[in-house]
Write a protein that holds these residues in place. Structure first.
Motif, PDB file in Angstrom:
ATOM      1  N   LEU A  37       0.723  -1.293  -0.082  1.00 27.12           N
ATOM      2  CA  LEU A  37       0.217   0.036   0.004  1.00 27.12           C
ATOM      3  C   LEU A  37       0.856   1.291   0.101  1.00 27.12           C
ATOM      4  CD1 LEU A  37      -2.741  -0.982   2.619  1.00 27.12           C
ATOM      5  CD2 LEU A  37      -2.993  -0.769   0.118  1.00 27.12           C
ATOM      6  N   ALA A  38       1.949   1.207   0.955  1.00 27.35           N
ATOM      7  CA  ALA A  38       2.817   2.542   0.838  1.00 27.35           C
ATOM      8  C   ALA A  38       3.276   2.602  -0.537  1.00 27.35           C
ATOM      9  CB  ALA A  38       4.042   2.151   1.875  1.00 27.35           C
ATOM     10  N   LEU A  39       3.884   1.512  -1.237  1.00 24.84           N
ATOM     11  CA  LEU A  39       4.509   1.621  -2.522  1.00 24.84           C
ATOM     12  C   LEU A  39       3.607   2.106  -3.570  1.00 24.84           C
ATOM     13  CD1 LEU A  39       6.897   1.280  -4.338  1.00 24.84           C
ATOM     14  CD2 LEU A  39       6.463  -0.975  -4.622  1.00 24.84           C
ATOM     15  N   VAL A  40       2.409   1.449  -3.649  1.00 23.24           N
ATOM     16  CA  VAL A  40       1.498   1.998  -4.856  1.00 23.24           C
ATOM     17  C   VAL A  40       0.401   3.045  -4.443  1.00 23.24           C
ATOM     18  CG1 VAL A  40      -0.611   0.978  -5.980  1.00 23.24           C
ATOM     19  CG2 VAL A  40       1.215  -0.671  -5.319  1.00 23.24           C
ATOM     20  N   LEU A  41      -0.091   3.201  -3.138  1.00 24.92           N
ATOM     21  CA  LEU A  41      -0.902   4.488  -3.148  1.00 24.92           C
ATOM     22  C   LEU A  41      -0.111   5.448  -2.500  1.00 24.92           C
ATOM     23  CD1 LEU A  41      -4.168   2.740  -1.856  1.00 24.92           C
ATOM     24  CD2 LEU A  41      -3.706   3.566  -4.009  1.00 24.92           C
ATOM     25  N   GLU A  42       0.898   5.266  -1.561  1.00 23.45           N
ATOM     26  CA  GLU A  42       1.367   6.493  -0.905  1.00 23.45           C
ATOM     27  C   GLU A  42       2.923   6.842  -1.464  1.00 23.45           C
ATOM     28  OE1 GLU A  42      -0.331   5.465   3.278  1.00 23.45           O
ATOM     29  OE2 GLU A  42       1.856   5.134   3.302  1.00 23.45           O
ATOM     30  N   LEU A 118      -6.303   8.929   8.057  1.00 23.37           N
ATOM     31  CA  LEU A 118      -7.009   8.456   6.591  1.00 23.37           C
ATOM     32  C   LEU A 118      -6.015   7.897   5.541  1.00 23.37           C
ATOM     33  CD1 LEU A 118     -10.001  10.904   6.359  1.00 23.37           C
ATOM     34  CD2 LEU A 118     -10.002   8.681   7.553  1.00 23.37           C
ATOM     35  N   SER A 119      -4.785   7.924   5.998  1.00 26.34           N
ATOM     36  CA  SER A 119      -3.945   7.368   4.947  1.00 26.34           C
ATOM     37  C   SER A 119      -3.774   5.777   4.788  1.00 26.34           C
ATOM     38  CB  SER A 119      -2.395   7.617   5.278  1.00 26.34           C
ATOM     39  OG  SER A 119      -2.092   6.897   6.354  1.00 26.34           O
ATOM     40  N   PRO A 120      -3.790   5.463   3.459  1.00 31.74           N
ATOM     41  CA  PRO A 120      -3.971   3.923   3.327  1.00 31.74           C
ATOM     42  C   PRO A 120      -3.577   3.063   4.300  1.00 31.74           C
ATOM     43  CG  PRO A 120      -3.661   5.137   1.322  1.00 31.74           C
ATOM     44  CD  PRO A 120      -3.268   5.922   2.226  1.00 31.74           C
ATOM     45  N   THR A 121      -2.081   3.161   4.666  1.00 31.49           N
ATOM     46  CA  THR A 121      -1.312   2.424   5.557  1.00 31.49           C
ATOM     47  C   THR A 121      -2.121   2.350   6.978  1.00 31.49           C
ATOM     48  OG1 THR A 121       0.343   3.929   5.983  1.00 31.49           O
ATOM     49  CG2 THR A 121       0.685   2.197   4.416  1.00 31.49           C
ATOM     50  N   THR A 181       7.262   8.739  12.589  1.00 33.23           N
ATOM     51  CA  THR A 181       6.166   9.547  11.867  1.00 33.23           C
ATOM     52  C   THR A 181       5.252   8.630  11.284  1.00 33.23           C
ATOM     53  OG1 THR A 181       8.298  10.843  11.012  1.00 33.23           O
ATOM     54  CG2 THR A 181       6.137  10.986   9.790  1.00 33.23           C
ATOM     55  N   GLY A 182       5.613   7.305  11.038  1.00 34.72           N
ATOM     56  CA  GLY A 182       4.536   6.466  10.643  1.00 34.72           C
ATOM     57  C   GLY A 182       3.781   6.410   9.340  1.00 34.72           C
ATOM     58  N   HIS A 183       3.033   7.505   9.169  1.00 32.68           N
ATOM     59  CA  HIS A 183       2.173   7.551   8.181  1.00 32.68           C
ATOM     60  C   HIS A 183       2.024   8.901   7.346  1.00 32.68           C
ATOM     61  CE1 HIS A 183       0.365   3.728   9.731  1.00 32.68           C
ATOM     62  NE2 HIS A 183       0.379   4.189  10.781  1.00 32.68           N
ATOM     63  N   PRO A 184       2.035   9.186   6.073  1.00 37.15           N
ATOM     64  CA  PRO A 184       1.959  10.368   5.485  1.00 37.15           C
ATOM     65  C   PRO A 184       0.659  10.898   5.484  1.00 37.15           C
ATOM     66  CG  PRO A 184       2.061   8.817   3.866  1.00 37.15           C
ATOM     67  CD  PRO A 184       2.281   8.075   5.163  1.00 37.15           C
ATOM     68  N   PRO A 185       0.327  12.428   5.629  1.00 36.27           N
ATOM     69  CA  PRO A 185      -0.996  12.850   5.244  1.00 36.27           C
ATOM     70  C   PRO A 185      -1.405  12.273   3.832  1.00 36.27           C
ATOM     71  CG  PRO A 185       0.369  14.656   5.180  1.00 36.27           C
ATOM     72  CD  PRO A 185       1.105  13.280   5.674  1.00 36.27           C
ATOM     73  N   TYR A 186      -2.637  11.899   3.621  1.00 33.98           N
ATOM     74  CA  TYR A 186      -2.995  11.538   2.204  1.00 33.98           C
ATOM     75  C   TYR A 186      -4.223  12.247   1.655  1.00 33.98           C
ATOM     76  CZ  TYR A 186      -3.353   7.876  -1.298  1.00 33.98           C
ATOM     77  OH  TYR A 186      -3.185   7.399  -2.534  1.00 33.98           O
ATOM     78  N   ASP A 187      -4.304  12.465   0.302  1.00 31.49           N
ATOM     79  CA  ASP A 187      -5.398  13.066  -0.292  1.00 31.49           C
ATOM     80  C   ASP A 187      -6.177  11.996  -1.039  1.00 31.49           C
ATOM     81  OD1 ASP A 187      -7.385  14.440  -1.745  1.00 31.49           O
ATOM     82  OD2 ASP A 187      -5.986  16.190  -2.562  1.00 31.49           O
ATOM     83  N   TRP A 188      -7.207  11.372  -0.697  1.00 26.00           N
ATOM     84  CA  TRP A 188      -7.742  10.411  -1.537  1.00 26.00           C
ATOM     85  C   TRP A 188      -8.489  10.980  -2.721  1.00 26.00           C
ATOM     86  CZ3 TRP A 188      -7.653   5.250  -1.040  1.00 26.00           C
ATOM     87  CH2 TRP A 188      -7.205   4.748   0.579  1.00 26.00           C
ATOM     88  N   ARG A 189      -8.761  11.985  -2.992  1.00 28.37           N
ATOM     89  CA  ARG A 189      -9.272  12.655  -4.156  1.00 28.37           C
ATOM     90  C   ARG A 189      -8.092  12.602  -5.326  1.00 28.37           C
ATOM     91  NH1 ARG A 189     -11.376  18.237  -2.056  1.00 28.37           N
ATOM     92  NH2 ARG A 189      -9.327  18.114  -1.046  1.00 28.37           N
ATOM     93  N   PRO A 193      -0.100  11.417  -1.587  1.00 28.56           N
ATOM     94  CA  PRO A 193       0.282  11.807  -0.147  1.00 28.56           C
ATOM     95  C   PRO A 193       0.290  13.508  -0.341  1.00 28.56           C
ATOM     96  CG  PRO A 193       2.254  10.808  -1.220  1.00 28.56           C
ATOM     97  CD  PRO A 193       1.053  10.416  -2.105  1.00 28.56           C
ATOM     98  N   LEU A 194      -0.038  14.088   0.851  1.00 27.11           N
ATOM     99  CA  LEU A 194       0.041  15.671   0.811  1.00 27.11           C
ATOM    100  C   LEU A 194       1.766  16.029   0.909  1.00 27.11           C
ATOM    101  CD1 LEU A 194      -3.129  16.248   2.666  1.00 27.11           C
ATOM    102  CD2 LEU A 194      -2.915  16.649   0.409  1.00 27.11           C
ATOM    103  N   ALA A 195       2.391  15.098   1.544  1.00 26.82           N
ATOM    104  CA  ALA A 195       3.652  15.556   1.797  1.00 26.82           C
ATOM    105  C   ALA A 195       4.542  14.305   2.058  1.00 26.82           C
ATOM    106  CB  ALA A 195       3.873  16.450   3.280  1.00 26.82           C
TER     107      ALA A 195
END
Length: 230
Positions: A37-42, A118-121, A181-189, A193-195
């Motif tokens: 998920l981190a590789l494909v979506l984030e 709300l990030s995928p991971t 840090t764990g998870h990046p902020p994510y924009d599902w639209r 990731p936002l950053a």
């Protein structure tokens, strides 16, 4: 026997085909799927400096513990019988409820922004890893502890199960004292990731050392990630 007594989650068959299959199933739940998920979506690779110790090293230890439990419970000559019925329901429902509660609490406590929660991971961790690993590892531990009396090297397998579980607990204690840090902020639209994780770490460092922005404001503005906080 009622249907409730026979109910098992869809991952239960993974425990019926030997220790290797059990290990692979638990490893796929975490860290396997989160890495994908981190590789494909984030759009990132998992890097130890940004990840929690319990996730990166503790969860694979739980997979080893799961395999050891299946190895024990499948002997002598008996097939592994996963937990079923209401105990299985409890092993799924309670962790899901806890994961959703914890995710909401972390946002309210300021540990994560809403976009991070709300990030995928993060969603996978709270809603999938908790129940599935609880069932796979819990079922293997329960069956392994109560069977395998005639198995050679029984005590070695029991020691492996307990040691891996204790390592996971110790890793969680470490993470509470050394948050990542764990998870990046994510924009599902936009499905992005936002950053970046690097930008988030730099922003966190500036928050802990506010003088840095005053000493070099141009550099601080250049490095500031967009919309890390919401």
């Amino acid at each position: 026997m009622s249907a409730e007594d026979n109910w098992r989650p869809v991952v239960a068959p993974a425990l019926e085909h030997g220790p290797l299959c059990a290990f692979l199933a638990a490893f796929a739940v975490s860290p396997g799927a989160p890495a994908l998920l981190a590789l494909v979506l984030e759009r990132r690779l998992l890097r130890p400096r940004y990840e929690f110790t319990a996730f990166l090293y503790g969860d694979p230890a739980l997979a080893v513990s799961c395999a050891a439990g299946v190895w024990l419970a499948g002997s002598p000559g008996a097939a592994f019988v996963p937990v079923s019925g209401w105990p299985a329901v409890a092993m799924i429902v309670l962790p899901v409820a806890f994961g959703l509660w914890q995710g909401r609490w972390e946002v309210r406590a300021g540990l994560y922004t809403r976009a991070q929660a709300l990030s995928p991971t993060k969603i996978w961790h709270q809603a999938v890893v908790y129940p599935l690993l609880t069932y796979l590892v819990g079922s293997a531990l329960l069956r392994g502890m109560t069977s395998g009396a005639g198995k050679p090297l029984r005590w070695a397998a029991l020691a492996m199960m307990v040691s891996c579980l204790l390592f996971w607990i110790a890793a969680n204690v470490h993470d509470r004292r050394h948050p990542s840090t764990g998870h990046p902020p994510y924009d599902w639209r936009r499905l992005r990731p936002l950053a970046s994780m690097d930008a988030m770490v730099r922003a966190s460092a500036r928050e802990s050392c506010p003088d840095a922005a005053r000493i070099n404001p141009t550099r601080a503005q250049t490095n500031a990630p967009d919309q890390v906080k919401q």
